[in-house]
Design a protein around this motif. Structure first.
Motif: not given
Length: 569
Positions: A16-18, A24-28, A36-44, A64-65
């Motif tokens: 990708v290109q940013v 914040a830009t990278i996470y977005a 679904d990559a950055l959502k908590p899983t059922s095991t954690s 992030r900070d």
């Protein structure tokens, strides 16, 4: 301008290109590619993070900070053309390592990194805002004016921030500076004690004119990120001030023009003060079994109390409410239940304290039965029916949070806890990573960094620590026991000093000699390594400057040499 990134999630990769490399830009952008990559899983319950691959093959977390992440990643893109970023959970230091070779490799890389850090030649980014901190001495006002006029005249793109107190002094001659060049009015600004005029603009460099106290005051002004400090020796001692003011022109020219130099990254301590507060008893040990008290939901799920307090009570009633004060069997049962409850809570609190670095209070040492142990306040971001356990859900998703400290300070030299005006001896409890280490009977305690090892800590018999060593030295002040000697521990440890309930006197705490306050019985100070170190510019390099200061400023190991044996003949 567009920048190339390679995103990887599981077995899928995409280029990708940013427009920029801010976290914040990278996470977005990563979330848009892999929803679904950055959502908590059922095991954690913890959310996955993003990591980037450095040149040594190590994955480094993107916080992030992190304000320096963009600058670092930009250097990687300019060098290799692309940055590889993937999702995943941050590896914890408590996770078991299956291969001994992996652990040894990590140790080797850490040692190489520290060695490389001390010898790295750094070029500072473009400097446009310079803060000048002057020792409150009328004789230094003229030197401040001399430096300011030269900087304004030599570097047109520089904005200076000078002490507000100098504006009205005749020795500084502010109006004479404006008469020399009226356009300097916008470039010569003034800061107050709270540095209110500097908050809207980032300070790129701090210049101190004074002694070691001026350097400490400058770092104190910045309770978070500290700009690089160039210290000119115009004070009494000058152990931290490496540069001579007579050479300020070539020194400042090399710094502002981006010449390479060595930096001394000085560790600071984050000191949080917790005040003990009495609280109501929420439950009796005999009303619930210990396993019920330590479940995930903890207190009653329908409780609507705004503040819940975990306590150990001395109730003598049984579960059915009858009085068993005269029943030996009931008293024995109560003691067994209370003992099991206390041991289990201590185990869970220690585990939480050592793994997450949570600032907690101990059980049974600083407080007696019936006193508050952990005070929790509701988390505004959670639902009303979500109630945490006994401190187990601290910092996690949902539940309640631990009460915030009354004060938090970042100190460069040391935190001192002493008996103040009390004539009696002071009793203190020392905890390291949640474990009770010892009870100290002395006039006080000094917990210092490597920078502070040559200050108060040295005067009470502490060891000298090289500033390249991120360590903490604990030095008792006039201890009652002759075996209570200074102790050096890693800077990654979490320390807490508590005034126990059994103490005869209160204590007084000061942080780099400032904000002195009384610590009552049950009050404690949590001390951890700060995320915001202080960087001072070296005249030569770390070791040379430090050893030169020891021999020339402190006269370390200076003595008259012995004469040769044949000299008397």
């Amino acid at each position: 301008m567009t920048l190339r990134l390679k995103f990887t999630h599981g077995s899928h990769s995409v280029h990708v290109q940013v427009p920029d490399l801010r976290p914040a830009t990278i996470y977005a952008r990563f979330s848009s590619e892999f929803p679904d990559a950055l959502k908590p899983t059922s095991t954690s319950t913890a959310a996955p993070t993003l990591r980037w691959l450095d040149s040594d093959g190590d994955w480094i977390e993107i916080r992030r900070d992190d304000k320096d992440c963009e600058h670092i990643l930009l250097q990687v893109v300019n060098k290799s053309g692309v940055v590889h970023i993937q999702s995943g959970f941050t590896c914890s230091a408590d996770e078991p390592t299956t291969q001994l070779g992996t652990l040894m490799h990590r140790y080797e890389k850490v040692m190489d990194a520290f060695d490389h850090l001390s010898r790295t030649v750094v070029k500072l980014p473009p400097i446009s805002n310079i803060l000048i901190v002057t020792k409150p001495d009328p004789k230094l006002s003229k030197l401040t004016k001399e430096l300011s006029v030269w900087l304004l005249d030599t570097f047109p793109g520089i904005t200076l921030f000078v002490d507000k107190k100098l504006q009205g002094r005749s020795s500084f001659k502010y109006q004479e500076i404006l008469d020399q060049n009226p356009s300097w009015e916008d470039r010569l600004q003034f800061w107050t004690k709270e540095c209110q005029t500097c908050k809207d603009k980032q300070i790129h460099l701090a210049v101190t004119l004074g002694g070691d106290g001026t350097v400490l005051y400058t770092t104190w002004m910045f309770q978070q990120r500290v700009p690089p400090i160039v210290a000119f020796h115009l004070g009494s001692l000058g152990f931290l001030t490496n540069f001579c003011f007579d050479t300020y022109r070539p020194t400042m020219t090399n710094i502002i023009r981006g010449e390479g130099m060595n930096l001394n990254i000085r560790m600071r301590l984050q000191c949080s003060v917790y005040k003990y507060e009495e609280g109501p008893n929420i439950y009796s040990p005999l009303q619930k079994q210990p396993d019920q008290l330590l479940t995930a939901n903890g207190l009653d799920a329908h409780s609507t109390s705004t503040v819940s307090v975990t306590t150990l009570t001395s109730s003598s009633t049984t579960a059915d409410g009858s009085d068993d004060s005269d029943d030996d069997g009931g008293e024995s049962h109560r003691q067994r239940v209370e003992s099991r409850q206390k041991a289990e809570i201590m185990r869970r609190v220690k585990e939480m304290d050592s793994k997450r670095g949570t600032e907690v209070m101990d059980l049974g040492v600083c407080h007696e039965q019936g006193h508050t142990l952990l005070k929790m306040v509701p988390n505004p971001s959670t639902r009303r029916d979500s109630v945490s356990g006994i401190g187990i859900g601290v910092g996690g998703a949902g539940g309640e949070e631990m009460i915030q400290p009354t004060d938090t300070w970042q100190v460069l030299n040391e935190v001192t806890i002493d008996r103040g005006s009390n004539a009696g001896m002071l009793q203190l409890e020392l905890f390291v990573d949640g474990n009770h280490v010892t009870t100290i009977l002395a006039d006080g305690l000094v917990i210092a960094t490597a920078t502070g090892s040559t200050a108060y800590s040295l005067s009470i018999g502490g060891s000298l620590i090289h500033p390249d060593k991120n360590s903490v030295i604990i030095s008792p002040i006039a201890p009652h026991s002759l075996t209570a000697r200074p102790m050096i521990i890693p800077g990654t440890k979490h320390l807490r000093v508590c005034v126990p309930a059994a103490s005869r006197t209160t204590a007084w705490a000061s942080f780099d000699g400032r904000h002195r306050q009384e610590l009552g019985k049950g009050d404690s100070v949590m001390i951890t390594a700060s995320r915001y170190p202080a960087a001072t510019i070296c005249r030569r390099d770390q070791s040379t400057d430090w050893f030169t200061g020891l021999t020339q400023v402190l006269n370390w190991n200076s003595r008259v040499l012995q004469k040769p044996l044949e000299s008397h003949l």
